[in-house]
Design a protein around this motif. Structure first.
Motif, PDB file in Angstrom:
ATOM      1  N   THR A 260     -54.860  -3.614 112.549  1.00 41.93           N
ATOM      2  CA  THR A 260     -54.259  -4.676 111.758  1.00 41.93           C
ATOM      3  C   THR A 260     -53.601  -5.697 112.682  1.00 41.93           C
ATOM      4  OG1 THR A 260     -52.126  -3.557 111.585  1.00 41.93           O
ATOM      5  CG2 THR A 260     -53.801  -2.998 109.930  1.00 41.93           C
ATOM      6  N   ALA A 261     -53.232  -6.840 112.108  1.00 38.55           N
ATOM      7  CA  ALA A 261     -52.528  -7.854 112.893  1.00 38.55           C
ATOM      8  C   ALA A 261     -51.206  -7.304 113.421  1.00 38.55           C
ATOM      9  CB  ALA A 261     -52.293  -9.094 112.030  1.00 38.55           C
ATOM     10  N   GLN A 262     -50.551  -6.473 112.618  1.00 40.95           N
ATOM     11  CA  GLN A 262     -49.285  -5.870 113.039  1.00 40.95           C
ATOM     12  C   GLN A 262     -49.486  -4.960 114.241  1.00 40.95           C
ATOM     13  OE1 GLN A 262     -46.711  -4.323 109.910  1.00 40.95           O
ATOM     14  NE2 GLN A 262     -46.336  -2.478 111.119  1.00 40.95           N
ATOM     15  N   GLN A 263     -50.540  -4.156 114.212  1.00 34.79           N
ATOM     16  CA  GLN A 263     -50.826  -3.269 115.333  1.00 34.79           C
ATOM     17  C   GLN A 263     -51.189  -4.057 116.587  1.00 34.79           C
ATOM     18  OE1 GLN A 263     -53.765  -0.857 113.183  1.00 34.79           O
ATOM     19  NE2 GLN A 263     -52.583   0.953 113.794  1.00 34.79           N
ATOM     20  N   LEU A 264     -51.971  -5.116 116.426  1.00 39.36           N
ATOM     21  CA  LEU A 264     -52.337  -5.932 117.575  1.00 39.36           C
ATOM     22  C   LEU A 264     -51.106  -6.566 118.216  1.00 39.36           C
ATOM     23  CD1 LEU A 264     -55.578  -7.653 116.211  1.00 39.36           C
ATOM     24  CD2 LEU A 264     -55.429  -5.950 118.040  1.00 39.36           C
ATOM     25  N   CYS A 265     -50.169  -7.034 117.387  1.00 38.23           N
ATOM     26  CA  CYS A 265     -48.923  -7.575 117.938  1.00 38.23           C
ATOM     27  C   CYS A 265     -48.147  -6.496 118.678  1.00 38.23           C
ATOM     28  CB  CYS A 265     -48.066  -8.158 116.809  1.00 38.23           C
ATOM     29  SG  CYS A 265     -48.719  -9.673 116.077  1.00 38.23           S
ATOM     30  N   GLY A 266     -48.138  -5.285 118.121  1.00 40.35           N
ATOM     31  CA  GLY A 266     -47.461  -4.177 118.782  1.00 40.35           C
ATOM     32  C   GLY A 266     -48.089  -3.841 120.116  1.00 40.35           C
ATOM     33  N   LEU A 267     -49.415  -3.812 120.183  1.00 35.24           N
ATOM     34  CA  LEU A 267     -50.107  -3.547 121.441  1.00 35.24           C
ATOM     35  C   LEU A 267     -49.784  -4.615 122.483  1.00 35.24           C
ATOM     36  CD1 LEU A 267     -53.614  -2.462 120.095  1.00 35.24           C
ATOM     37  CD2 LEU A 267     -51.873  -0.987 121.079  1.00 35.24           C
ATOM     38  N   ALA A 268     -49.726  -5.872 122.027  1.00 32.24           N
ATOM     39  CA  ALA A 268     -49.404  -6.958 122.957  1.00 32.24           C
ATOM     40  C   ALA A 268     -47.985  -6.800 123.501  1.00 32.24           C
ATOM     41  CB  ALA A 268     -49.552  -8.305 122.240  1.00 32.24           C
ATOM     42  N   LEU A 269     -47.044  -6.390 122.663  1.00 32.18           N
ATOM     43  CA  LEU A 269     -45.673  -6.185 123.122  1.00 32.18           C
ATOM     44  C   LEU A 269     -45.584  -5.031 124.114  1.00 32.18           C
ATOM     45  CD1 LEU A 269     -43.566  -6.686 119.851  1.00 32.18           C
ATOM     46  CD2 LEU A 269     -43.617  -8.157 121.873  1.00 32.18           C
ATOM     47  N   VAL A 270     -46.330  -3.958 123.879  1.00 36.68           N
ATOM     48  CA  VAL A 270     -46.336  -2.836 124.810  1.00 36.68           C
ATOM     49  C   VAL A 270     -46.827  -3.290 126.182  1.00 36.68           C
ATOM     50  CG1 VAL A 270     -47.420  -0.628 125.356  1.00 36.68           C
ATOM     51  CG2 VAL A 270     -46.550  -1.042 123.064  1.00 36.68           C
ATOM     52  N   LEU A 271     -47.926  -4.029 126.205  1.00 34.55           N
ATOM     53  CA  LEU A 271     -48.444  -4.521 127.479  1.00 34.55           C
ATOM     54  C   LEU A 271     -47.457  -5.469 128.146  1.00 34.55           C
ATOM     55  CD1 LEU A 271     -52.217  -5.135 126.644  1.00 34.55           C
ATOM     56  CD2 LEU A 271     -51.204  -3.249 127.927  1.00 34.55           C
ATOM     57  N   ALA A 272     -46.770  -6.279 127.348  1.00 37.19           N
ATOM     58  CA  ALA A 272     -45.755  -7.172 127.913  1.00 37.19           C
ATOM     59  C   ALA A 272     -44.624  -6.370 128.541  1.00 37.19           C
ATOM     60  CB  ALA A 272     -45.212  -8.098 126.821  1.00 37.19           C
ATOM     61  N   GLY A 273     -44.238  -5.269 127.902  1.00 36.81           N
ATOM     62  CA  GLY A 273     -43.197  -4.416 128.469  1.00 36.81           C
ATOM     63  C   GLY A 273     -43.610  -3.811 129.787  1.00 36.81           C
TER      64      GLY A 273
END
Length: 315
Positions: A260-273
């Motif tokens: 989902t879009a929510q999961q994709l945003c979460g994955l992007a935040l993890v990589l940013a971290g």
């Protein structure tokens, strides 16, 4: 900087392998035998590394291997096994997202390694991303499973930093072999008493145990402890966010569900971290002085363990 990038890449092997371990354990290994399952994961890996290295512990490393084997292997593997059986792959790996902050705090206390502001920011961003991935309608989450996963996170975080404190006096391959062997030997009698003789394994279970022992244990732990020796604990902890990242991706892929879009945003935040926690670039004297003040030491240059000699020597 290139040397640091290589150590980051090597260290990343561990959390990716551990993220797949949740799925393999949940899908293929016997659900009612956590002690024997953990022993079959640890002992073959430890004996393999001992055969490759061939060095026995000396002096204080006899009891250190026992302590680290109990924390990082015996207790940790059993708790992970239980969590993997009780929780969905994505949830089981997600609880471990708190480990970067835990490792930073313990490293500050045990090895006098003060976390950098970027490490703390990366941990918060990564944790937010993991929570975003988790809040996708997962229901019926097992409370005992969550508690087992949280206990595994706390136990391993303490054990990893303790291993970092003692790492300067032993070869990475040797100390990893000793920990895995000691942990496996602790588990054997406990499994025999509590669970009885092991039952027959199917072909798929044999292959699954082979994977978790060789890839998710022997290879992963050598990579992890090598990274802990060469990189700041904050950086290594943030690299560990690839564990839930892998778990969520694998759980989604196996369930044949679209992200989902929510999961994709979460994955992007993890990589940013993870990116926020990368080692500082080797550059100006000001940058290096700031890195040293933040506790990185020689990790900036990639030339050795980042901690100074005094606070990290065993007492």
């Amino acid at each position: 900087m290139e040397a640091n990038a290589r150590w980051v890449a090597l260290t990343a092997v561990a959390p990716v392998a551990w993220g797949t371990n949740y799925f393999v354990t949940h899908e293929y290994l016997p659900a009612d035998r956590p002690l024997s399952g953990a022993a079959l994961r640890a002992l073959p890996a430890g004996l393999l590394l001992l055969a490759v290295h061939g060095q026995r512990p000396r002096g204080a490393w006899w009891w250190r291997s026992a302590v680290l084997g109990l924390l990082n292997v015996s207790v940790f593997f059993v708790l992970v096994y239980v969590a993997s059986q009780l929780l969905p792959t994505s949830v089981a790996s997600t609880v471990m997202a708190v480990s970067p902050l835990t490792m930073m705090l313990i490293a500050w206390l045990l090895v006098s390694e003060r976390p950098r502001a970027t490490h703390l920011a990366g941990a918060v961003v990564g944790l937010a991303g993991v929570c975003l991935m988790l809040l996708t309608g997962v229901r019926g989450v097992s409370v005992p499973g969550v508690l087992a996963s949280a206990a595994a996170m706390l136990t391993s975080s303490f054990g990893y930093i303790l291993a970092k404190r003692w790492s300067a006096e032993a070869d990475v391959l040797a100390s990893t072999a000793w920990q895995l062997t000691a942990g496996g030997l602790f588990l054997l009698p406990a499994a025999a008493v509590v669970e009885g003789p092991p039952g027959a394994l199917s072909a798929s279970q044999v292959l699954a145990f082979g994977y978790v022992a060789l890839v998710a244990t022997a290879l992963a732990f050598v990579a992890w402890f090598a990274g802990l020796r060469r990189l700041p604990a904050g950086t290594v902890g943030l690299i560990g966010l690839l564990n839930p990242f892998t778990g969520v991706l694998l759980g989604t892929a196996v369930a044949a569900e679209a992200l989902t879009a929510q999961q994709l945003c979460g994955l992007a935040l993890v990589l940013a971290g993870v990116v926020l926690g990368r080692p500082a670039r080797r550059g100006s004297g000001h940058a290096r002085a700031r890195a040293v003040a933040d506790g990185e030491g020689e990790a900036v240059s990639g030339g050795g363990p980042e901690q100074g000699p005094t606070p990290c020597r065993p007492r």
